[in-house]
Design a protein around this motif. Structure first.
Motif, mmCIF file in Angstrom:
data_model
loop_
_atom_site.group_PDB
_atom_site.id
_atom_site.type_symbol
_atom_site.label_atom_id
_atom_site.label_comp_id
_atom_site.label_asym_id
_atom_site.label_seq_id
_atom_site.Cartn_x
_atom_site.Cartn_y
_atom_site.Cartn_z
ATOM 1 N N LEU A 1 29.115 -18.891 -1.122
ATOM 2 C CA LEU A 1 28.982 -17.618 -1.825
ATOM 3 C C LEU A 1 29.857 -16.497 -1.269
ATOM 4 C CD1 LEU A 1 25.113 -17.797 -2.165
ATOM 5 C CD2 LEU A 1 26.800 -18.362 -3.903
ATOM 6 N N VAL A 2 30.434 -16.669 -0.092
ATOM 7 C CA VAL A 2 31.284 -15.639 0.525
ATOM 8 C C VAL A 2 32.521 -16.282 1.136
ATOM 9 C CG1 VAL A 2 29.390 -14.037 1.023
ATOM 10 C CG2 VAL A 2 30.042 -15.756 2.710
ATOM 11 N N ARG A 3 33.503 -15.420 1.431
ATOM 12 C CA ARG A 3 34.744 -15.865 2.082
ATOM 13 C C ARG A 3 35.030 -14.938 3.253
ATOM 14 N NH1 ARG A 3 37.354 -15.348 -3.444
ATOM 15 N NH2 ARG A 3 37.850 -13.381 -2.486
ATOM 16 N N PRO A 4 35.911 -15.361 4.171
ATOM 17 C CA PRO A 4 36.295 -14.450 5.244
ATOM 18 C C PRO A 4 36.860 -13.159 4.655
ATOM 19 C CG PRO A 4 37.001 -16.667 5.769
ATOM 20 C CD PRO A 4 36.483 -16.704 4.354
ATOM 21 N N GLY A 5 36.462 -12.043 5.232
ATOM 22 C CA GLY A 5 36.862 -10.728 4.737
ATOM 23 C C GLY A 5 35.775 -10.045 3.933
ATOM 24 N N ASP A 6 34.823 -10.814 3.426
ATOM 25 C CA ASP A 6 33.716 -10.238 2.650
ATOM 26 C C ASP A 6 32.737 -9.527 3.575
ATOM 27 O OD1 ASP A 6 34.841 -11.341 0.402
ATOM 28 O OD2 ASP A 6 33.334 -12.913 0.155
ATOM 29 N N PHE A 7 32.151 -8.452 3.070
ATOM 30 C CA PHE A 7 31.100 -7.740 3.788
ATOM 31 C C PHE A 7 29.753 -8.290 3.327
ATOM 32 C CE2 PHE A 7 34.640 -4.874 4.242
ATOM 33 C CZ PHE A 7 34.500 -4.422 5.544
ATOM 34 N N VAL A 8 28.848 -8.489 4.268
ATOM 35 C CA VAL A 8 27.527 -9.029 3.965
ATOM 36 C C VAL A 8 26.459 -8.165 4.608
ATOM 37 C CG1 VAL A 8 28.324 -11.416 3.690
ATOM 38 C CG2 VAL A 8 27.632 -10.607 5.944
ATOM 39 N N HIS A 9 25.247 -8.286 4.088
ATOM 40 C CA HIS A 9 24.088 -7.592 4.637
ATOM 41 C C HIS A 9 23.239 -8.591 5.411
ATOM 42 C CE1 HIS A 9 25.005 -3.999 2.369
ATOM 43 N NE2 HIS A 9 25.123 -4.740 1.267
ATOM 44 N N ALA A 10 22.424 -8.092 6.311
ATOM 45 C CA ALA A 10 21.515 -8.954 7.053
ATOM 46 C C ALA A 10 20.610 -9.701 6.078
ATOM 47 C CB ALA A 10 20.673 -8.127 8.021
ATOM 48 N N ASN A 11 20.433 -10.973 6.307
ATOM 49 C CA ASN A 11 19.575 -11.861 5.513
ATOM 50 C C ASN A 11 20.159 -12.208 4.141
ATOM 51 O OD1 ASN A 11 17.325 -13.481 5.745
ATOM 52 N ND2 ASN A 11 16.025 -12.058 4.623
ATOM 53 N N GLN A 12 21.405 -11.854 3.879
ATOM 54 C CA GLN A 12 22.063 -12.219 2.618
ATOM 55 C C GLN A 12 22.435 -13.702 2.659
ATOM 56 O OE1 GLN A 12 25.408 -9.753 1.530
ATOM 57 N NE2 GLN A 12 26.307 -11.369 0.288
ATOM 58 N N ARG B 1 21.818 -17.912 5.792
ATOM 59 C CA ARG B 1 21.791 -16.456 5.659
ATOM 60 C C ARG B 1 22.550 -15.780 6.790
ATOM 61 N NH1 ARG B 1 18.017 -14.788 1.983
ATOM 62 N NH2 ARG B 1 16.686 -16.439 1.149
ATOM 63 N N SER B 2 23.006 -14.582 6.505
ATOM 64 C CA SER B 2 23.700 -13.782 7.501
ATOM 65 C C SER B 2 22.676 -13.166 8.448
ATOM 66 C CB SER B 2 24.495 -12.670 6.816
ATOM 67 O OG SER B 2 24.972 -11.763 7.764
ATOM 68 N N PRO B 3 22.877 -13.287 9.754
ATOM 69 C CA PRO B 3 21.914 -12.705 10.688
ATOM 70 C C PRO B 3 22.030 -11.190 10.845
ATOM 71 C CG PRO B 3 23.606 -13.931 11.869
ATOM 72 C CD PRO B 3 23.865 -14.121 10.415
ATOM 73 N N ILE B 4 23.202 -10.611 10.541
ATOM 74 C CA ILE B 4 23.405 -9.165 10.706
ATOM 75 C C ILE B 4 24.250 -8.626 9.555
ATOM 76 C CG2 ILE B 4 23.281 -9.227 13.235
ATOM 77 C CD1 ILE B 4 26.360 -8.957 13.253
ATOM 78 N N ASP B 5 24.276 -7.293 9.434
ATOM 79 C CA ASP B 5 25.227 -6.635 8.531
ATOM 80 C C ASP B 5 26.607 -6.740 9.152
ATOM 81 O OD1 ASP B 5 23.216 -5.784 6.826
ATOM 82 O OD2 ASP B 5 23.066 -3.789 7.716
ATOM 83 N N GLY B 6 27.623 -6.880 8.322
ATOM 84 C CA GLY B 6 28.978 -6.876 8.863
ATOM 85 C C GLY B 6 29.969 -7.576 7.958
ATOM 86 N N GLN B 7 31.113 -7.878 8.531
ATOM 87 C CA GLN B 7 32.196 -8.527 7.803
ATOM 88 C C GLN B 7 32.395 -9.931 8.362
ATOM 89 O OE1 GLN B 7 36.018 -6.629 8.204
ATOM 90 N NE2 GLN B 7 36.810 -7.598 6.362
ATOM 91 N N ILE B 8 32.570 -10.872 7.463
ATOM 92 C CA ILE B 8 32.840 -12.238 7.898
ATOM 93 C C ILE B 8 34.297 -12.295 8.342
ATOM 94 C CG2 ILE B 8 33.004 -14.647 7.182
ATOM 95 C CD1 ILE B 8 30.646 -14.150 5.352
ATOM 96 N N VAL B 9 34.496 -12.600 9.616
ATOM 97 C CA VAL B 9 35.861 -12.637 10.145
ATOM 98 C C VAL B 9 36.388 -14.052 10.295
ATOM 99 C CG1 VAL B 9 35.723 -10.411 11.320
ATOM 100 C CG2 VAL B 9 35.032 -12.482 12.533
ATOM 101 N N HIS B 10 35.480 -15.018 10.306
ATOM 102 C CA HIS B 10 35.902 -16.400 10.468
ATOM 103 C C HIS B 10 34.858 -17.297 9.807
ATOM 104 C CE1 HIS B 10 36.841 -20.252 11.893
ATOM 105 N NE2 HIS B 10 36.750 -20.102 13.184
ATOM 106 N N SER B 11 35.304 -18.329 9.123
ATOM 107 C CA SER B 11 34.378 -19.246 8.481
ATOM 108 C C SER B 11 34.947 -20.656 8.517
ATOM 109 C CB SER B 11 34.139 -18.830 7.028
ATOM 110 O OG SER B 11 33.347 -19.798 6.373
ATOM 111 N N ASP B 12 34.097 -21.600 8.846
ATOM 112 C CA ASP B 12 34.472 -23.010 8.822
ATOM 113 C C ASP B 12 33.855 -23.709 7.616
ATOM 114 O OD1 ASP B 12 35.912 -22.837 11.159
ATOM 115 O OD2 ASP B 12 34.184 -23.290 12.426
ATOM 116 N N LEU B 13 33.461 -22.940 6.615
ATOM 117 C CA LEU B 13 32.765 -23.513 5.466
ATOM 118 C C LEU B 13 33.712 -23.855 4.333
ATOM 119 C CD1 LEU B 13 29.721 -21.089 5.220
ATOM 120 C CD2 LEU B 13 29.791 -23.328 6.270
ATOM 121 N N SER B 14 33.379 -24.922 3.630
ATOM 122 C CA SER B 14 34.019 -25.270 2.364
ATOM 123 C C SER B 14 33.012 -26.115 1.593
ATOM 124 C CB SER B 14 35.327 -26.036 2.583
ATOM 125 O OG SER B 14 35.074 -27.265 3.234
#
Length: 173
Positions: free
Chosen positions: A31-42, A134-147
């Motif tokens: 649902l997200v990519r590196p560079g996306d901003f996320v909220h805690a528990n998203q 889920r995202s543990p904190i608010d912030g920006q995804i800077v790195h992801s190993d997901l596909s």
């Protein structure tokens, strides 16, 4: 006087988080990519897992056992009270019904530890066996190993999130 130094910005330890799944499985939806901003528990990804399917089957079986034992108890109670069926049979059915309720509660608790919010009233066909990462904190995804389609192990590092509201500057003198 002036002093020129090399500087770098870094996030403090409380502003960094690593995300992982609680169980092994295959990424079914990203649902997200590196560079996306996320909220805690998203929810950032969904995972399908064999373990979740097993928990789902146990829950469904427990639901069916409760329904069957409830029906047997309803049918047997009037005949046992009239003396047509031995009272021991009624007691055995009451015990079987309580045991099936206990199995259902154990299956529900097991599912809830994996993020599934199933209740006794949840219809058998409405059970969804997808683990949400889920995202543990608010912030920006800077790195992801997901596909999508990637198999991941439990607690494997899947993404890194940095909250840039607080940053430190490291000066090299």
């Amino acid at each position: 006087s002036t002093l020129q130094v090399y500087a770098e910005t870094i996030a403090p330890w409380q502003s960094r988080a690593l995300g992982s799944a609680q169980l092994p499985g295959r990424i079914s939806k990203l649902l997200v990519r590196p560079g996306d901003f996320v909220h805690a528990n998203q929810v950032v990804a969904e995972l399908s897992s064999r373990e979740l399917e097993i928990v789902k089957l146990e829950f469904q079986q427990a639901q069916r056992e409760v329904a069957l034992n409830r029906r047997l108890l309803e049918i047997t109670k009037p005949t046992a009270n009239s003396g047509a069926v031995p009272m021991q049979r009624l007691i055995d059915l009451e015990n079987a019904f309580q045991q099936s309720l206990n199995r259902l509660e154990i299956a529900r608790v097991r599912a809830s530890t994996l993020g599934m919010d199933w209740t006794e009233s949840t219809a058998v066909d409405d059970l969804e066996a997808v683990h949400q990462i889920r995202s543990p904190i608010d912030g920006q995804i800077v790195h992801s190993d997901l596909s999508e389609g990637k198999y991941v192990e439990a607690f494997e590092h899947l993404f890194e999130i940095v909250n840039s509201k607080t940053i430190w500057v490291r000066l090299q003198l």
